[in-house]
Design a protein around this motif. Structure first.
Motif, PDB file in Angstrom:
ATOM      1  N   ALA A  40      11.239  83.116 -13.673  1.00 34.62           N
ATOM      2  CA  ALA A  40      10.322  82.893 -12.546  1.00 34.62           C
ATOM      3  C   ALA A  40       9.674  84.193 -12.099  1.00 34.62           C
ATOM      4  O   ALA A  40       8.467  84.229 -11.791  1.00 34.62           O
ATOM      5  CB  ALA A  40      11.087  82.264 -11.382  1.00 34.62           C
ATOM      6  N   TYR A  41      10.452  85.294 -12.095  1.00 32.78           N
ATOM      7  CA  TYR A  41       9.866  86.587 -11.711  1.00 32.78           C
ATOM      8  C   TYR A  41       8.881  87.076 -12.763  1.00 32.78           C
ATOM      9  O   TYR A  41       7.817  87.622 -12.425  1.00 32.78           O
ATOM     10  CB  TYR A  41      10.979  87.615 -11.519  1.00 32.78           C
ATOM     11  N   GLN A  42       9.216  86.887 -14.044  1.00 30.91           N
ATOM     12  CA  GLN A  42       8.301  87.321 -15.100  1.00 30.91           C
ATOM     13  C   GLN A  42       6.972  86.581 -15.017  1.00 30.91           C
ATOM     14  O   GLN A  42       5.897  87.166 -15.200  1.00 30.91           O
ATOM     15  CB  GLN A  42       8.949  87.102 -16.475  1.00 30.91           C
ATOM     16  N   LYS A  43       7.002  85.280 -14.718  1.00 31.38           N
ATOM     17  CA  LYS A  43       5.758  84.512 -14.584  1.00 31.38           C
ATOM     18  C   LYS A  43       4.948  84.974 -13.374  1.00 31.38           C
ATOM     19  O   LYS A  43       3.726  85.139 -13.452  1.00 31.38           O
ATOM     20  CB  LYS A  43       6.062  83.020 -14.462  1.00 31.38           C
ATOM     21  N   ALA A  44       5.632  85.197 -12.241  1.00 30.47           N
ATOM     22  CA  ALA A  44       4.908  85.646 -11.046  1.00 30.47           C
ATOM     23  C   ALA A  44       4.295  87.022 -11.255  1.00 30.47           C
ATOM     24  O   ALA A  44       3.147  87.277 -10.868  1.00 30.47           O
ATOM     25  CB  ALA A  44       5.873  85.671  -9.852  1.00 30.47           C
ATOM     26  N   SER A  91      10.804  94.310  -8.727  1.00 25.47           N
ATOM     27  CA  SER A  91      11.874  93.396  -9.122  1.00 25.47           C
ATOM     28  C   SER A  91      12.968  93.321  -8.068  1.00 25.47           C
ATOM     29  O   SER A  91      13.597  92.270  -7.892  1.00 25.47           O
ATOM     30  CB  SER A  91      12.454  93.834 -10.463  1.00 25.47           C
ATOM     31  N   GLU A  92      13.217  94.439  -7.360  1.00 21.60           N
ATOM     32  CA  GLU A  92      14.225  94.427  -6.301  1.00 21.60           C
ATOM     33  C   GLU A  92      13.779  93.533  -5.136  1.00 21.60           C
ATOM     34  O   GLU A  92      14.579  92.782  -4.573  1.00 21.60           O
ATOM     35  CB  GLU A  92      14.482  95.854  -5.813  1.00 21.60           C
ATOM     36  N   HIS A  93      12.506  93.621  -4.775  1.00 20.37           N
ATOM     37  CA  HIS A  93      11.997  92.735  -3.719  1.00 20.37           C
ATOM     38  C   HIS A  93      12.067  91.268  -4.153  1.00 20.37           C
ATOM     39  O   HIS A  93      12.401  90.391  -3.346  1.00 20.37           O
ATOM     40  CB  HIS A  93      10.561  93.106  -3.368  1.00 20.37           C
ATOM     41  N   ALA A  94      11.735  91.012  -5.425  1.00 21.79           N
ATOM     42  CA  ALA A  94      11.808  89.630  -5.915  1.00 21.79           C
ATOM     43  C   ALA A  94      13.247  89.129  -5.908  1.00 21.79           C
ATOM     44  O   ALA A  94      13.500  87.957  -5.595  1.00 21.79           O
ATOM     45  CB  ALA A  94      11.218  89.554  -7.320  1.00 21.79           C
ATOM     46  N   ARG A  95      14.195  90.000  -6.248  1.00 24.65           N
ATOM     47  CA  ARG A  95      15.599  89.591  -6.220  1.00 24.65           C
ATOM     48  C   ARG A  95      16.051  89.272  -4.789  1.00 24.65           C
ATOM     49  O   ARG A  95      16.883  88.385  -4.574  1.00 24.65           O
ATOM     50  CB  ARG A  95      16.466  90.692  -6.828  1.00 24.65           C
ATOM     51  N   THR A  96      15.511  90.006  -3.824  1.00 25.46           N
ATOM     52  CA  THR A  96      15.834  89.706  -2.422  1.00 25.46           C
ATOM     53  C   THR A  96      15.354  88.308  -2.033  1.00 25.46           C
ATOM     54  O   THR A  96      16.013  87.601  -1.266  1.00 25.46           O
ATOM     55  CB  THR A  96      15.198  90.759  -1.507  1.00 25.46           C
ATOM     56  N   LEU A  97      14.206  87.898  -2.571  1.00 23.19           N
ATOM     57  CA  LEU A  97      13.661  86.568  -2.263  1.00 23.19           C
ATOM     58  C   LEU A  97      14.267  85.470  -3.126  1.00 23.19           C
ATOM     59  O   LEU A  97      13.907  84.300  -2.953  1.00 23.19           O
ATOM     60  CB  LEU A  97      12.144  86.576  -2.457  1.00 23.19           C
ATOM     61  N   GLY A  98      15.126  85.840  -4.075  1.00 27.62           N
ATOM     62  CA  GLY A  98      15.706  84.841  -4.967  1.00 27.62           C
ATOM     63  C   GLY A  98      14.835  84.499  -6.156  1.00 27.62           C
ATOM     64  O   GLY A  98      15.085  83.504  -6.844  1.00 27.62           O
ATOM     65  N   ILE A  99      13.820  85.314  -6.426  1.00 28.97           N
ATOM     66  CA  ILE A  99      12.933  85.090  -7.577  1.00 28.97           C
ATOM     67  C   ILE A  99      13.422  85.996  -8.704  1.00 28.97           C
ATOM     68  O   ILE A  99      13.184  87.208  -8.698  1.00 28.97           O
ATOM     69  CB  ILE A  99      11.471  85.405  -7.224  1.00 28.97           C
ATOM     70  N   THR A 100      14.123  85.455  -9.647  1.00 31.20           N
ATOM     71  CA  THR A 100      14.710  86.237 -10.726  1.00 31.20           C
ATOM     72  C   THR A 100      14.411  85.576 -12.060  1.00 31.20           C
ATOM     73  O   THR A 100      13.923  84.448 -12.125  1.00 31.20           O
ATOM     74  CB  THR A 100      16.235  86.353 -10.539  1.00 31.20           C
ATOM     75  N   GLY A 101      14.729  86.305 -13.121  1.00 31.22           N
ATOM     76  CA  GLY A 101      14.615  85.750 -14.461  1.00 31.22           C
ATOM     77  C   GLY A 101      13.193  85.405 -14.841  1.00 31.22           C
ATOM     78  O   GLY A 101      12.237  86.145 -14.593  1.00 31.22           O
TER      79      GLY A 101
END
Length: 338
Positions: free
Chosen positions: A61-65, A49-59
């Motif tokens: 969108a991150y759960q789907k990915a 989740s920290e890497h996804a937050r760095t890429l701007g993938i949050t909420g």
């Protein structure tokens, strides 16, 4: 003068065609996978989740990915409790599809790396105090970060005793042993009556948890409720009184195995192929002898046979048919007139 300089190879990430051309992975899932693949080894302990937050993938969108990576076999997770009571989630992200068995082997192969051990703490200044009284229940739990509390559980139902509460907690804790045995509160309470019978026969919650989670199928569990219900019924230990009487009596005949445990009301043993399993017929179909998967397998085999016979008949008819050119047909008609 302009000079054209090419960046060194360490500034690039090799992307597999299996990942780039994967039809079921979204763009966020592919970018997240390739981003983690190109990270150095010292950033391996950071949560996904920290890497996804760095890429701007949050909420959402991150759960789907993340869900797409888990479903397609690129991401595997294990949740366990350490010696000091902290819950830790271990993640394995690969750029190739791994089955649960292959993921466990890869995890065991990398288990020799040094673990981070917390250092010594200085004593707190002041007198010890008791815990603060409150009604705090965590609503949103980040499963990827370490926490000192298990997942929240619903309050017990009215009329439950200590055995029912302990059985429910043991069933809900199976999700920490293997993610395929994740039960909801409503699903766990459907199995409480069977789990209580284990506790009444002298089996501890830890022993019951070990029996239910041992020797899982290599391909995973399709239905956690059905799988656990089957094991609770089939592996139910005998009562302590019968165990003592058999020990004190003569040696039983080894050629005859123990009698199977009785099935719960409404359940039927499936007569289909494969390992022995039980199912519950739908309402109005009490005479069923095969479960849903076995019926679908039988119907598919029957359809395959009929389809093969149909294709053979069509091929035979096509071989018998011979196209006649129009000139030959006209010559034949003129020959008939004359």
């Amino acid at each position: 003068m302009l000079w054209h300089a090419i960046a060194p190879s360490r500034r690039y990430t090799k992307a597999s065609h299996d990942v780039v051309r994967h039809p079921r992975l979204s763009s966020d899932a592919k970018i997240l996978l390739l981003y983690v693949q190109g990270l150095p080894a010292e950033r391996r302990a950071v949560a996904l989740s920290e890497h996804a937050r760095t890429l701007g993938i949050t909420g959402r969108a991150y759960q789907k990915a993340k869900k797409l990576l888990v479903v397609n076999g690129f991401l595997h997770e294990w949740r366990q409790q350490g010696g000091r009571g902290f819950w830790t989630t271990e993640q394995l992200l690969a750029n190739v599809v791994l089955s649960p068995v292959e993921a466990v082997r890869s995890r065991e192969a990398g288990a020799g790396e040094a673990a981070v051990v917390p250092g010594a703490r200085k004593p707190t200044v002041g007198q010890p105090e008791g815990p603060a009284v409150g009604d705090y229940r965590p609503e949103e739990e980040e499963r990827e970060k370490n926490s000192s509390h298990p997942p929240s559980e619903e309050p017990p139902e009215d009329g439950w005793g200590p055995e029912e509460v302990e059985a429910e907690r043991a069933l809900l804790s199976l999700r920490r042993c293997h993610r395929s045995l994740h039960l909801g509160v409503v699903e766990a309470r459907k199995l409480v009556r069977l789990a209580v019978e284990w506790l009444r026969r002298g089996v501890t919650a830890e022993e019951m948890r070990r029996v239910l989670t041992s020797d899982l199928p290599p391909d995973g569990v399709r239905s956690a409720v059905g799988f656990l219900r089957y094991r609770l019924v089939r592996k139910l230990p005998e009562p302590p009184g019968e165990r003592t009487a058999r020990t004190a009596g003569p040696e039983p005949d080894r050629a005859e195995g123990p009698d199977p445990a009785p099935l719960p009301p409404g359940w039927v043993t499936c007569q289909g192929p494969g390992d022995e399993h039980v199912f519950r017929p739908v309402e109005g179909a009490e005479g069923e002898t095969h479960c849903g998967p076995c019926r679908r397998r039988t119907a598919w085999d029957l359809w395959s046979e009929r389809r093969a016979a149909q294709l053979a008949a069509e091929q035979a008819a096509e071989d018998d048919y011979r196209h006649t050119p129009w000139r030959e047909r006209v010559a034949a008609l003129e020959a008939e007139r004359t």
